[in-house]
Write a protein that holds these residues in place. Structure first.
Motif, mmCIF file in Angstrom:
data_model
loop_
_atom_site.group_PDB
_atom_site.id
_atom_site.type_symbol
_atom_site.label_atom_id
_atom_site.label_comp_id
_atom_site.label_asym_id
_atom_site.label_seq_id
_atom_site.Cartn_x
_atom_site.Cartn_y
_atom_site.Cartn_z
ATOM 1 N N CYS A 39 0.836 -1.210 0.000
ATOM 2 C CA CYS A 39 0.000 0.000 0.000
ATOM 3 C C CYS A 39 0.866 1.253 0.000
ATOM 4 N N TYR A 42 1.688 1.770 -3.515
ATOM 5 C CA TYR A 42 0.520 2.274 -4.232
ATOM 6 C C TYR A 42 0.350 3.778 -4.018
ATOM 7 N N PHE A 43 0.399 4.213 -2.757
ATOM 8 C CA PHE A 43 0.229 5.635 -2.472
ATOM 9 C C PHE A 43 1.370 6.469 -3.045
ATOM 10 N N SER A 47 0.868 9.429 -5.692
ATOM 11 C CA SER A 47 1.496 10.729 -5.449
ATOM 12 C C SER A 47 2.234 11.221 -6.692
ATOM 13 N N TYR A 62 -0.645 12.167 -0.337
ATOM 14 C CA TYR A 62 -0.398 10.749 -0.638
ATOM 15 C C TYR A 62 1.027 10.359 -0.285
ATOM 16 N N VAL A 65 1.148 9.710 3.416
ATOM 17 C CA VAL A 65 0.544 8.411 3.750
ATOM 18 C C VAL A 65 1.530 7.292 3.416
ATOM 19 N N SER A 66 2.171 7.388 2.266
ATOM 20 C CA SER A 66 3.158 6.380 1.879
ATOM 21 C C SER A 66 4.279 6.295 2.907
ATOM 22 N N ALA A 117 -7.157 0.850 -4.172
ATOM 23 C CA ALA A 117 -7.643 1.993 -3.392
ATOM 24 C C ALA A 117 -8.436 1.575 -2.153
ATOM 25 N N CYS A 120 -6.297 -0.468 0.432
ATOM 26 C CA CYS A 120 -5.234 0.336 1.039
ATOM 27 C C CYS A 120 -5.793 1.433 1.939
ATOM 28 N N GLU A 121 -6.924 1.988 1.587
ATOM 29 C CA GLU A 121 -7.550 2.966 2.474
ATOM 30 C C GLU A 121 -8.012 2.285 3.761
ATOM 31 N N THR A 124 -4.926 1.533 5.885
ATOM 32 C CA THR A 124 -4.385 2.762 6.456
ATOM 33 C C THR A 124 -5.180 3.199 7.675
#
Length: 144
Positions: A39, A42-43, A47, A62, A65-66, A117, A120-121, A124
Motif C-alpha cells: 500500500c 501504491y500511495f 502521489s 499521498y 501516507v506512503s 484503493a 489500502c484505504e 491505512t
C-alpha cells in the motif's frame, strides 16, 4: 512481543495452543508487513501521478501516507524478526509490478485505483483489524 499483540493472541489461545503460536504470529506479521508496504508503494505511485497532473497538495498528502505506511511496515517487520532489507525489497517489487500494470503511464492509473484503493484505504485507517485478519487467517486458512 508488543503487549497489544500478546493480548490479541490471548483471544485465540484456545485454538492457537494446538498450533505453533510463534510461527503463526510471525507469518501473520510478515503478511501484514507485506500488505502495508504494498500500500505504501501504491500511495507513492498515486502521489507521482498527482505531481504529473500538477496537483501538488494532493500529491504531498499521498506521499505522507506512503511514508507513514513505510514506517509502520518497518515496525511490523522488526516485530516479525525479519531483516529490514525485506522492506526495501518488497517496496521495489511492488513499485515495479504496479508500474508494469499501468504500462509505466499514469494515464492508466485507474487500473491501480480499481485494484488497491479500497483495500489500502481500509488498511491505512484500520491497521489493527488487518493484523487481526492475518492472525485469524493463519489459524484458519479458509478465511478470505
Amino acid at each position: 512481543m508488543d503487549p497489544r499483540t500478546f493480548s490479541f493472541l490471548l483471544l485465540f489461545s484456545g485454538t492457537a495452543l494446538a498450533h505453533d503460536v510463534d510461527g503463526l504470529l510471525q507469518q501473520a506479521l510478515s503478511n501484514a508487513a507485506h500488505e502495508t508496504i504494498e500500500c505504501a508503494a501504491y500511495f507513492q505511485i498515486v502521489s507521482e501521478g498527482m505531481l504529473n497532473s500538477e496537483q501538488q497538495e494532493t500529491a504531498e498528502a499521498y506521499q505522507n501516507v506512503s511514508g507513514a505506511l513505510i514506517e509502520r511496515a518497518d515496525l511490523i517487520t522488526k516485530e516479525a524478526g525479519m531483516l529490514q532489507a525485506t522492506i526495501l525489497a518488497r517496496y521495489e517489487m511492488a513499485i515495479r509490478d504496479m508500474m508494469a500494470k499501468i504500462d509505466n503511464n499514469f494515464v492508466n492509473m485507474s487500473i491501480l485505483v480499481n485494484e488497491y484503493a479500497g483495500a489500502c484505504e481500509f488498511l491505512t485507517n484500520n491497521p489493527e483489524k488487518r493484523l487481526e485478519y492475518w492472525t485469524k487467517r493463519m489459524l484458519d486458512p479458509q478465511i478470505d
